[in-house]
Motif scaffolding. Structure first.
Motif, PDB file in Angstrom:
ATOM      1  N   TYR A   1       0.827  -1.213   0.000  1.00 53.22           N
ATOM      2  CA  TYR A   1       0.000   0.000   0.000  1.00 53.22           C
ATOM      3  C   TYR A   1       0.863   1.265   0.000  1.00 53.22           C
ATOM      4  O   TYR A   1       0.629   2.196  -0.784  1.00 53.22           O
ATOM      5  CB  TYR A   1      -0.928  -0.048   1.222  1.00 53.22           C
ATOM      6  CG  TYR A   1      -1.600   1.250   1.541  1.00 53.22           C
ATOM      7  CD1 TYR A   1      -2.548   1.797   0.680  1.00 53.22           C
ATOM      8  CD2 TYR A   1      -1.277   1.949   2.700  1.00 53.22           C
ATOM      9  CE1 TYR A   1      -3.155   3.001   0.967  1.00 53.22           C
ATOM     10  CE2 TYR A   1      -1.881   3.152   2.992  1.00 53.22           C
ATOM     11  CZ  TYR A   1      -2.807   3.679   2.118  1.00 53.22           C
ATOM     12  OH  TYR A   1      -3.387   4.875   2.400  1.00 53.22           O
TER      13      TYR A   1
ATOM     14  N   ASP B   1      -5.132   3.962   7.215  1.00 54.48           N
ATOM     15  CA  ASP B   1      -5.710   2.666   7.587  1.00 54.48           C
ATOM     16  C   ASP B   1      -6.751   2.277   6.527  1.00 54.48           C
ATOM     17  O   ASP B   1      -7.855   2.834   6.490  1.00 54.48           O
ATOM     18  CB  ASP B   1      -6.373   2.817   8.972  1.00 54.48           C
ATOM     19  CG  ASP B   1      -7.104   1.561   9.388  1.00 54.48           C
ATOM     20  OD1 ASP B   1      -6.992   0.547   8.667  1.00 54.48           O
ATOM     21  OD2 ASP B   1      -7.786   1.605  10.423  1.00 54.48           O
ATOM     22  N   VAL B   2      -6.388   1.332   5.649  1.00 52.71           N
ATOM     23  CA  VAL B   2      -7.287   1.005   4.533  1.00 52.71           C
ATOM     24  C   VAL B   2      -8.590   0.335   4.979  1.00 52.71           C
ATOM     25  O   VAL B   2      -9.548   0.259   4.217  1.00 52.71           O
ATOM     26  CB  VAL B   2      -6.595   0.138   3.450  1.00 52.71           C
ATOM     27  CG1 VAL B   2      -5.536   0.909   2.711  1.00 52.71           C
ATOM     28  CG2 VAL B   2      -6.044  -1.143   4.026  1.00 52.71           C
ATOM     29  N   SER B   3      -8.617  -0.107   6.253  1.00 54.23           N
ATOM     30  CA  SER B   3      -9.872  -0.725   6.719  1.00 54.23           C
ATOM     31  C   SER B   3     -10.988   0.327   6.843  1.00 54.23           C
ATOM     32  O   SER B   3     -12.158  -0.013   6.987  1.00 54.23           O
ATOM     33  CB  SER B   3      -9.657  -1.442   8.060  1.00 54.23           C
ATOM     34  OG  SER B   3      -9.394  -0.497   9.064  1.00 54.23           O
ATOM     35  N   ARG B   4     -10.609   1.624   6.767  1.00 54.91           N
ATOM     36  CA  ARG B   4     -11.633   2.698   6.792  1.00 54.91           C
ATOM     37  C   ARG B   4     -12.453   2.715   5.496  1.00 54.91           C
ATOM     38  O   ARG B   4     -13.539   3.256   5.447  1.00 54.91           O
ATOM     39  CB  ARG B   4     -10.971   4.070   6.932  1.00 54.91           C
ATOM     40  CG  ARG B   4     -10.241   4.293   8.242  1.00 54.91           C
ATOM     41  CD  ARG B   4      -9.466   5.598   8.186  1.00 54.91           C
ATOM     42  NE  ARG B   4     -10.342   6.755   8.292  1.00 54.91           N
ATOM     43  CZ  ARG B   4      -9.990   7.997   7.931  1.00 54.91           C
ATOM     44  NH1 ARG B   4      -8.801   8.218   7.428  1.00 54.91           N
ATOM     45  NH2 ARG B   4     -10.831   8.998   8.080  1.00 54.91           N
TER      46      ARG B   4
ATOM     47  N   GLU C   1     -14.886   1.709   2.910  1.00 57.52           N
ATOM     48  CA  GLU C   1     -16.032   0.804   2.723  1.00 57.52           C
ATOM     49  C   GLU C   1     -16.426   0.722   1.243  1.00 57.52           C
ATOM     50  O   GLU C   1     -16.853  -0.323   0.776  1.00 57.52           O
ATOM     51  CB  GLU C   1     -17.227   1.302   3.551  1.00 57.52           C
ATOM     52  CG  GLU C   1     -16.958   1.198   5.051  1.00 57.52           C
ATOM     53  CD  GLU C   1     -17.973   1.965   5.878  1.00 57.52           C
ATOM     54  OE1 GLU C   1     -19.036   2.352   5.348  1.00 57.52           O
ATOM     55  OE2 GLU C   1     -17.677   2.199   7.066  1.00 57.52           O
TER      56      GLU C   1
ATOM     57  N   LYS D   1      -8.017  -2.782  -5.849  1.00 60.96           N
ATOM     58  CA  LYS D   1      -8.356  -4.010  -5.100  1.00 60.96           C
ATOM     59  C   LYS D   1      -7.111  -4.525  -4.374  1.00 60.96           C
ATOM     60  O   LYS D   1      -7.169  -4.890  -3.198  1.00 60.96           O
ATOM     61  CB  LYS D   1      -8.836  -5.087  -6.071  1.00 60.96           C
ATOM     62  CG  LYS D   1     -10.244  -4.886  -6.574  1.00 60.96           C
ATOM     63  CD  LYS D   1     -10.621  -6.137  -7.354  1.00 60.96           C
ATOM     64  CE  LYS D   1     -11.725  -5.899  -8.319  1.00 60.96           C
ATOM     65  NZ  LYS D   1     -11.828  -6.935  -9.323  1.00 60.96           N
TER      66      LYS D   1
ATOM     67  N   GLY E   1      -7.272  -2.841  -0.872  1.00 59.93           N
ATOM     68  CA  GLY E   1      -8.176  -3.871  -0.358  1.00 59.93           C
ATOM     69  C   GLY E   1      -9.641  -3.567  -0.676  1.00 59.93           C
ATOM     70  O   GLY E   1     -10.541  -4.025   0.048  1.00 59.93           O
TER      71      GLY E   1
ATOM     72  N   LYS F   1     -13.211  -3.746  -1.770  1.00 56.31           N
ATOM     73  CA  LYS F   1     -14.114  -4.861  -2.093  1.00 56.31           C
ATOM     74  C   LYS F   1     -15.381  -4.355  -2.770  1.00 56.31           C
ATOM     75  O   LYS F   1     -15.986  -5.035  -3.568  1.00 56.31           O
ATOM     76  CB  LYS F   1     -14.465  -5.624  -0.814  1.00 56.31           C
ATOM     77  CG  LYS F   1     -13.272  -6.408  -0.294  1.00 56.31           C
ATOM     78  CD  LYS F   1     -13.611  -7.273   0.896  1.00 56.31           C
ATOM     79  CE  LYS F   1     -12.387  -8.000   1.415  1.00 56.31           C
ATOM     80  NZ  LYS F   1     -11.301  -7.117   1.866  1.00 56.31           N
TER      81      LYS F   1
ATOM     82  N   GLY G   1     -16.273   6.664   5.001  1.00 56.31           N
ATOM     83  CA  GLY G   1     -15.816   5.371   4.483  1.00 56.31           C
ATOM     84  C   GLY G   1     -15.754   5.299   2.965  1.00 56.31           C
ATOM     85  O   GLY G   1     -15.725   4.208   2.402  1.00 56.31           O
TER      86      GLY G   1
END
Ligand code: SF4
Ligand code: SF4
Length: 433
Positions: free
Chosen positions: A114, A144-147, A149, A184, A188, A190, A249
């Protein structure tokens, strides 16, 4: 429920015109400000030799972007020059040697994760190519790529005349597909949604071929492509005042921007050219043109056969959000997506009369703002009232002015209101320190 909007004529006359690459002129003018954020700093001096892809301005500050030469040649001058927005900015003038020699440093970047992906996007010099100019690396640097959505790819292209994104979707589908793979792999992502207005059925069909992307056909209404409007109309999410899409997100990336990122990752050649729609009633041969960045506007019109008649108005950008220019020497920058030249008949504004308090401006504003009240607060220098009216939220989309039966130049008024409020808020902040 969709946000309020207006139906405007599409005038997509050049939608079937495949972009044609023009030769670079003898002199090119590279501005230090081709993005939102701090002006970039020169890395070359008068007399230096440059090549295609040579760094000529380095980013300066957290929000900034590097600029690269689009030709080989020699730095002739470094001086302040008038830009499309009416300001004077530092420009590097390069004399083209006609060789188009590529800089030896050009090679595809090494990307493993990343962080190295974001670094590569920064080095590419890519900024929001839909016209916004926000540095793309800054947008993707969410830590933080988990942010994330959802990622929304913007293919709305809702302004009349402009078809440069349409051509990207039709002619550079491979680059967009590769860009989707990058999103992707390194972000990450989706849930990738492609928002395209339903007047572009060929683009919708083409983009539906890309695996793992949900294509949403959106109503052809203006301003469908405005970031907050697009986020709401595709996800139902509201970007709150003072917040960014990522706070909800979401990342929004224009389709041409994504194609440019993909192209850099493949080749290592940074952003040095731009597809520009050239159209309008005064233009001899409307077309889409791939223009070397730094080319004066006059040379682009010449490439399109010049003018049928003396243009009464030349617009840099689209007719809704673009700006009129008085000097044809202003250069094409990374953000330029259209040049529109209108004849006397098309350029003549409605006759201005007094406000009749019809309320159509507020009823049409996507954010329900009240331009009439901005004007009153400005006249009375009542900045507390201006604060409560949220004049800062105005995105200068022009819907209010478009529907105003009194022909009041509401966008210009709104710009003045926003500037006065920004100055007031800055002073207030300084006094609190
Ligand atoms: S220009 Fe501003 S006030 Fe007018 S419709 Fe657009 S956002 Fe609303
Ligand atoms: S649309 Fe024009 S005339 Fe109607 S209230 Fe707004 S400014 Fe006044």
């Amino acid at each position: 429920m969709a946000l309020k909007s207006v139906k405007i004529p599409h005038r997509k006359n050049t939608k079937d015109a495949k972009p044609i690459r023009m030769d670079a002129p003898q002199l090119l003018y590279f501005s230090a400000v081709q993005h939102i954020g701090a002006p970039a700093k020169p890395t070359v001096k008068i007399g230096d030799e440059v090549k295609v892809g040579t760094l000529i301005f380095e980013a300066a500050g957290a929000i900034s972007s590097p600029v690269y030469s689009s030709v080989s040649g020699k730095v002739k001058k470094i001086e302040d020059m008038l830009q499309s927005n009416g300001t004077y900015q530092q420009c590097i003038v390069i004399e083209n040697d006609g060789q188009m020699t590529l800089d030896e440093s050009i090679k595809a970047p090494e990307i493993n994760d990343y962080e190295s992906f974001v670094s590569a996007v920064f080095a590419s010099g890519v900024v929001g190519l839909g016209g916004a100019g926000f540095p793309t690396a800054v947008k993707l640097d969410v830590k933080d790529v988990s942010r994330i959505e959802q990622i929304i790819i913007n293919g709305a292209e809702c302004e009349p005349y402009i078809t440069s994104d349409t051509r990207t979707m039709l002619d550079r589908a491979d680059d967009i597909a590769f860009g989707v793979e990058l999103l992707k792999k390194y972000l990450g992502a989706k849930n990738i949604i492609f928002g395209i207005e339903n007047n572009k059925s060929e683009c919708i069909a083409e983009m539906k071929k890309i695996a793992g992307v949900e294509v949403k056909a959106l109503p052809s209404i203006y301003p469908q492509g405005a970031e907050k409007v697009l986020v709401y109309n595709t996800t139902g999410k509201v970007i709150e005042e003072g917040k960014l899409p990522i706070d909800a997100g979401v990342i929004v990336i224009n389709c041409t921007t994504l194609a440019a990122v993909a192209s850099y990752v493949k080749t290592g050649l940074p952003l040095v050219e731009k597809c520009v729609t050239v159209d309008g009633s005064a233009v001899n041969e409307p077309k889409n043109v791939i223009v070397p960045i730094g080319t004066p506007v006059s040379a682009v019109f010449e490439f399109c056969g010049g003018f049928k008649e003396e243009p009464a108005k030349v617009i840099y950008g689209g007719p809704m959000m673009g700006v009129s220019i008085a000097d044809m020497n202003v250069p094409v920058t990374k953000q330029t997506n259209a040049l529109i030249a209108l004849n006397e008949q098309d350029a003549t504004p409605k006759k201005t009369t007094s406000c009749i308090r019809c309320g159509r401006c507020t009823n049409t504003c996507p954010f329900g703002l009240a331009p009439v009240a901005f004007a009153k607060a400005l006249e009375q220098n009542d900045m507390e009232a201006m604060k409560h009216l949220h004049a800062n939220l105005c995105m200068e989309c022009g819907c209010c002015a478009y529907v105003c039966p009194a022909g009041i130049p509401l966008v210009q008024q709104n710009k003045m209101a926003k500037a006065a409020l920004a100055a007031y808020l800055k002073k207030e902040k300084e006094e609190k320190k």
